[in-house]
Write an enzyme that holds these catalytic residues in place. Structure first.
Site, PDB file in Angstrom:
ATOM      1  N   ILE A  94       0.793  -1.409  -0.050  1.00  0.00           N
ATOM      2  CA  ILE A  94       0.170  -0.005  -0.047  1.00  0.00           C
ATOM      3  C   ILE A  94       0.893   1.364  -0.121  1.00  0.00           C
ATOM      4  CG2 ILE A  94      -1.830   1.284   1.061  1.00  0.00           C
ATOM      5  CD1 ILE A  94      -2.537  -1.263   2.642  1.00  0.00           C
ATOM      6  N   CYS A  95       0.605   2.149  -1.006  1.00  0.00           N
ATOM      7  CA  CYS A  95       1.276   3.439  -0.974  1.00  0.00           C
ATOM      8  C   CYS A  95       0.331   4.405  -0.589  1.00  0.00           C
ATOM      9  CB  CYS A  95       1.703   3.586  -2.320  1.00  0.00           C
ATOM     10  SG  CYS A  95       2.757   5.329  -2.491  1.00  0.00           S
TER      11      CYS A  95
END
Length: 221
Positions: A94-95
């Site tokens: 996840i960014c």
């Protein structure tokens, strides 16, 4: 992945345990927590897809991993359920800014989970890990929403809560050989040919007896 329990100072472990316990007792709306007693540094959760988004109706499993430098360094977040989203890589990473440059030690895990849920409502194409999803979001939202909803139907609508569990159709424990409930096929039923065999044996015995009696009679003569 190796546990970081031994690498974290006791005071940090106490804070993490306290926060995880609070989250499990009173989780944010649409989020469930599945703490592990063996490894408090890896937190499994599930997030319900928000209404009005292509992810609505889905339940997405996720995990947060606390490194040895937590809370000075943010946790790492991963989606375990496959999802089509600009800010989620092909391996589930996840960014989001709160897990990078915007991280502060005092933010806590509840803030992280709420931010990730908000990411499902407001994706950020500028920091896309999935470039295809980011491009579609900007250029063809209808196609983006269609792709995202399709993957949600396939991977996130399995009818489970997201909790780790054994498959319903998995191998079942075998019954003990002496189990009185175990039914033996054919038990209590007549075996084909048994009656005939018994009759033949009886006839043979009668003939042999007659021959013996005849020999005894001849000896007397």
């Amino acid at each position: 992945m190796n546990s970081n329990v031994e690498n974290l100072p006791p005071q940090v472990l106490r804070l993490v345990y306290k926060e995880v316990s609070a989250l499990a007792a009173d989780p944010p709306e649409g989020i469930k927590i599945y703490p592990s007693e063996e490894d408090i540094t890896e937190l499994h959760t599930s997030i319900e897809g928000p209404e009005g988004t292509p992810y609505a109706g889905g339940v997405f499993r996720m995990r947060l991993v606390l490194g040895k430098d937590f809370p000075a360094v943010p946790p790492r977040g991963y989606f375990l359920t496959k999802i089509f989203h600009p800010n989620v890589g092909h391996k589930g990473e996840i960014c989001v800014n709160v897990l990078k440059r915007d991280w502060k030690a005092e933010l806590g895990l509840r803030h992280v989970l709420l931010t990730i849920k908000c990411l499902l409502i407001h994706p950020n194409p500028e920091s896309a890990l999935n470039e295809e999803a980011g491009k579609l979001l900007l250029e063809d939202y209808k196609e983006y929403a269609s792709r995202a909803h399709l993957l949600t139907e396939i991977h996130a609508m399995g009818g489970t809560s997201g909790a780790p569990q054994e498959p319903a159709d998995g191998p079942q424990p075998k019954k003990h050989a002496g189990d009185p409930n175990k039914r033996v096929v054919g038990a209590g039923l007549p075996t084909m040919g048994t009656g005939t065999n018994n009759s033949n044996i009886s006839n043979t015995n009668i003939v042999a007896k007659k021959k013996t009696d005849k020999k005894r009679a001849l000896r007397r003569l």
